[in-house]
Design a protein around this motif. Structure first.
Motif, PDB file in Angstrom:
ATOM      1  N   SER A 139      40.005  31.185  45.054  1.00 35.89           N
ATOM      2  CA  SER A 139      40.770  30.412  46.029  1.00 35.89           C
ATOM      3  C   SER A 139      39.923  30.087  47.246  1.00 35.89           C
ATOM      4  N   GLN A 140      39.951  28.834  47.615  1.00 41.35           N
ATOM      5  CA  GLN A 140      39.170  28.367  48.758  1.00 41.35           C
ATOM      6  C   GLN A 140      39.884  27.173  49.388  1.00 41.35           C
ATOM      7  N   ASN A 141      40.020  27.211  50.708  1.00 38.87           N
ATOM      8  CA  ASN A 141      40.691  26.125  51.440  1.00 38.87           C
ATOM      9  C   ASN A 141      42.081  25.820  50.884  1.00 38.87           C
ATOM     10  N   GLY A 142      42.777  26.883  50.488  1.00 39.62           N
ATOM     11  CA  GLY A 142      44.143  26.732  50.000  1.00 39.62           C
ATOM     12  C   GLY A 142      44.264  26.254  48.568  1.00 39.62           C
ATOM     13  N   LEU A 143      43.138  26.043  47.896  1.00 38.22           N
ATOM     14  CA  LEU A 143      43.153  25.582  46.510  1.00 38.22           C
ATOM     15  C   LEU A 143      42.670  26.690  45.573  1.00 38.22           C
ATOM     16  N   THR A 144      43.322  26.821  44.420  1.00 33.03           N
ATOM     17  CA  THR A 144      42.934  27.828  43.432  1.00 33.03           C
ATOM     18  C   THR A 144      42.345  27.150  42.211  1.00 33.03           C
ATOM     19  N   ASN A 145      41.131  27.565  41.858  1.00 35.62           N
ATOM     20  CA  ASN A 145      40.501  27.135  40.617  1.00 35.62           C
ATOM     21  C   ASN A 145      40.403  28.337  39.688  1.00 35.62           C
ATOM     22  N   TYR A 146      40.538  28.100  38.399  1.00 36.33           N
ATOM     23  CA  TYR A 146      40.316  29.163  37.412  1.00 36.33           C
ATOM     24  C   TYR A 146      38.953  28.914  36.764  1.00 36.33           C
ATOM     25  N   ILE A 147      38.039  29.864  36.975  1.00 35.13           N
ATOM     26  CA  ILE A 147      36.639  29.681  36.595  1.00 35.13           C
ATOM     27  C   ILE A 147      36.237  30.797  35.624  1.00 35.13           C
ATOM     28  N   LEU A 162      41.662  46.814  33.382  1.00 34.53           N
ATOM     29  CA  LEU A 162      40.427  46.119  33.004  1.00 34.53           C
ATOM     30  C   LEU A 162      40.207  44.999  34.011  1.00 34.53           C
ATOM     31  N   GLY A 163      38.971  44.806  34.445  1.00 35.08           N
ATOM     32  CA  GLY A 163      38.705  43.724  35.382  1.00 35.08           C
ATOM     33  C   GLY A 163      37.246  43.320  35.363  1.00 35.08           C
ATOM     34  N   PHE A 164      36.920  42.339  36.198  1.00 31.61           N
ATOM     35  CA  PHE A 164      35.550  41.844  36.259  1.00 31.61           C
ATOM     36  C   PHE A 164      34.879  42.203  37.575  1.00 31.61           C
ATOM     37  N   VAL A 165      33.600  42.544  37.459  1.00 29.30           N
ATOM     38  CA  VAL A 165      32.734  42.713  38.632  1.00 29.30           C
ATOM     39  C   VAL A 165      31.716  41.582  38.584  1.00 29.30           C
ATOM     40  N   VAL A 166      31.601  40.834  39.689  1.00 27.82           N
ATOM     41  CA  VAL A 166      30.763  39.643  39.694  1.00 27.82           C
ATOM     42  C   VAL A 166      29.697  39.744  40.786  1.00 27.82           C
ATOM     43  N   HIS A 167      28.679  38.899  40.661  1.00 33.49           N
ATOM     44  CA  HIS A 167      27.643  38.797  41.686  1.00 33.49           C
ATOM     45  C   HIS A 167      28.263  38.406  43.024  1.00 33.49           C
ATOM     46  N   ASN A 168      27.623  38.813  44.103  1.00 25.68           N
ATOM     47  CA  ASN A 168      28.125  38.482  45.437  1.00 25.68           C
ATOM     48  C   ASN A 168      28.133  36.981  45.704  1.00 25.68           C
ATOM     49  N   THR A 169      27.305  36.229  44.966  1.00 31.66           N
ATOM     50  CA  THR A 169      27.251  34.778  45.159  1.00 31.66           C
ATOM     51  C   THR A 169      28.151  34.015  44.184  1.00 31.66           C
ATOM     52  N   TRP A 170      28.860  34.741  43.312  1.00 33.77           N
ATOM     53  CA  TRP A 170      29.756  34.077  42.357  1.00 33.77           C
ATOM     54  C   TRP A 170      30.804  33.277  43.119  1.00 33.77           C
ATOM     55  N   PRO A 171      31.189  32.061  42.684  1.00 43.96           N
ATOM     56  CA  PRO A 171      30.761  31.372  41.457  1.00 43.96           C
ATOM     57  C   PRO A 171      29.551  30.457  41.644  1.00 43.96           C
ATOM     58  N   PRO A 205      41.858  40.893  44.767  1.00 44.73           N
ATOM     59  CA  PRO A 205      42.920  41.566  45.536  1.00 44.73           C
ATOM     60  C   PRO A 205      43.072  41.057  46.969  1.00 44.73           C
ATOM     61  N   LYS A 206      42.046  40.401  47.508  1.00 51.37           N
ATOM     62  CA  LYS A 206      42.126  39.949  48.904  1.00 51.37           C
ATOM     63  C   LYS A 206      42.203  38.426  49.041  1.00 51.37           C
ATOM     64  N   GLN A 207      42.252  37.731  47.919  1.00 50.18           N
ATOM     65  CA  GLN A 207      42.390  36.278  47.980  1.00 50.18           C
ATOM     66  C   GLN A 207      43.827  35.887  47.630  1.00 50.18           C
ATOM     67  N   LYS A 208      44.403  35.018  48.431  1.00 49.94           N
ATOM     68  CA  LYS A 208      45.752  34.540  48.154  1.00 49.94           C
ATOM     69  C   LYS A 208      45.666  33.399  47.153  1.00 49.94           C
ATOM     70  N   SER A 209      46.186  33.626  45.958  1.00 53.80           N
ATOM     71  CA  SER A 209      46.108  32.626  44.891  1.00 53.80           C
ATOM     72  C   SER A 209      47.496  32.142  44.525  1.00 53.80           C
ATOM     73  N   THR A 210      47.623  30.865  44.337  1.00 51.66           N
ATOM     74  CA  THR A 210      48.882  30.272  43.880  1.00 51.66           C
ATOM     75  C   THR A 210      48.683  29.741  42.466  1.00 51.66           C
ATOM     76  N   PRO A 211      49.237  30.424  41.455  1.00 54.18           N
ATOM     77  CA  PRO A 211      49.068  29.948  40.073  1.00 54.18           C
ATOM     78  C   PRO A 211      49.597  28.530  39.910  1.00 54.18           C
TER      79      PRO A 211
END
Length: 293
Positions: free
Chosen positions: A131-139, A280-289, A193-199
């Protein structure tokens, strides 16, 4: 439902049929239908759980290299052993006169209850909500795949592929004059857990979901009282086998850091408490995506 089967491959098969889909869409195979058919299939699943030879031998002949192909074969196995459906074509490439491949038809079946013909397109996907600028992308975990792009291709190309001349020729050969396209899309969506996402509106309300975090957040996020294991992609569908050796939080963080130094790929992590899978979850690079590969 599917969680109770002890054999991993049988558990994957049960998951493929009975887990909630990702889509709330007019083309999506109805959940009520899948629940009904799963109830009819349970007795066979229980037999397979005691002796999975039939399922294992079926899969061993398929030269499976990708998770999506594995998912397709599980669906094919289910339908092949269903009294309701007759499979008329599967994984059928459509080629032009110049031998160019236009695409592949995943599945054509006849529903023996209604006698209707159906064209099913199948997919299993794992996306992280960003989620960025109020928009949610699934990546995709490795930032090389976007859900909206995949969905557009499924709906606008794959589901309509039988409308082309080559598709009409295939239907003519199968003596089918009328057919309905359907989508069966399963998988998981992961949320920070800290990003507000709107499905999105076309995401199934009860889709399977879990968490993702950046590597610099794992110290704070992971519980000291849990044990951990990295999960290979071929284990992603249903609950993975519990590894013989689980990692402490300290050892897990070390292993995560080492693995991410060597590869741009995100890591799938299982968290256990007293050998019981907690999440179960994902751990990603600090620069992801925004990865540099």
């Amino acid at each position: 439902m599917w969680e109770n089967f002890k054999h991993k491959t049988v558990r994957d098969l049960a998951w493929a049929v009975s887990s909630n889909g990702l889509l709330n869409d007019r083309l999506a195979v109805k959940e009520s239908f899948l629940r009904e058919e799963y109830q009819k299939f349970i007795a066979q699943l229980r037999q397979l759980d005691e002796n999975p030879k039939l399922l294992i031998e079926f899969l061993e002949t398929k030269n499976i290299k990708r998770l999506g192909h594995y998912f397709e074969q599980l669906i094919f196995f289910w339908l092949q052993h269903s009294e309701r459906f007759t499979i008329l074509a599967k994984n059928t490439p459509l080629r032009s006169d110049k031998k160019n491949t236009l695409g592949e038809v995943d599945l054509i079946v006849q529903d023996q209850d209604t006698l209707n013909y159906e064209h099913w397109e199948l997919a299993v996907k794992f996306y992280l909500a960003h989620s960025q600028n109020g928009l949610t992308n699934y990546i995709g975990p490795n930032a090389n795949d976007y859900f909206h792009v995949k969905l557009e291709k499924l709906k606008e190309h794959q589901c309509k592929i039988l409308e082309c001349d080559e598709g009409k020729k295939l239907l003519s050969e199968l003596e089918i004059s009328d057919i309905q396209a359907k989508l069966l899309v399963k998988g998981f969506l992961y949320y920070h857990p800290k990003q507000k996402s709107t499905p999105w509106e076309n995401i199934h309300t009860n889709h399977a979901k879990s968490w993702w975090v950046y590597i610099n957040e794992v110290e704070e996020f992971l519980s000291e009282g849990h044990r951990f294991a990295l999960i290979h992609k071929n284990e992603w569908l249903s609950k993975p086998k519990t590894p013989e050796k689980l990692l402490s939080k300290k050892d897990c963080i070390e292993q995560l850091n080492e693995a991410l130094k060597k590869s741009p790929r995100s890591l799938h992590l299982a968290c256990y408490k007293n050998s019981e899978l907690m999440s179960l979850g994902f751990v990603v690079h600090n620069t992801w995506p925004y990865l540099k590969t």
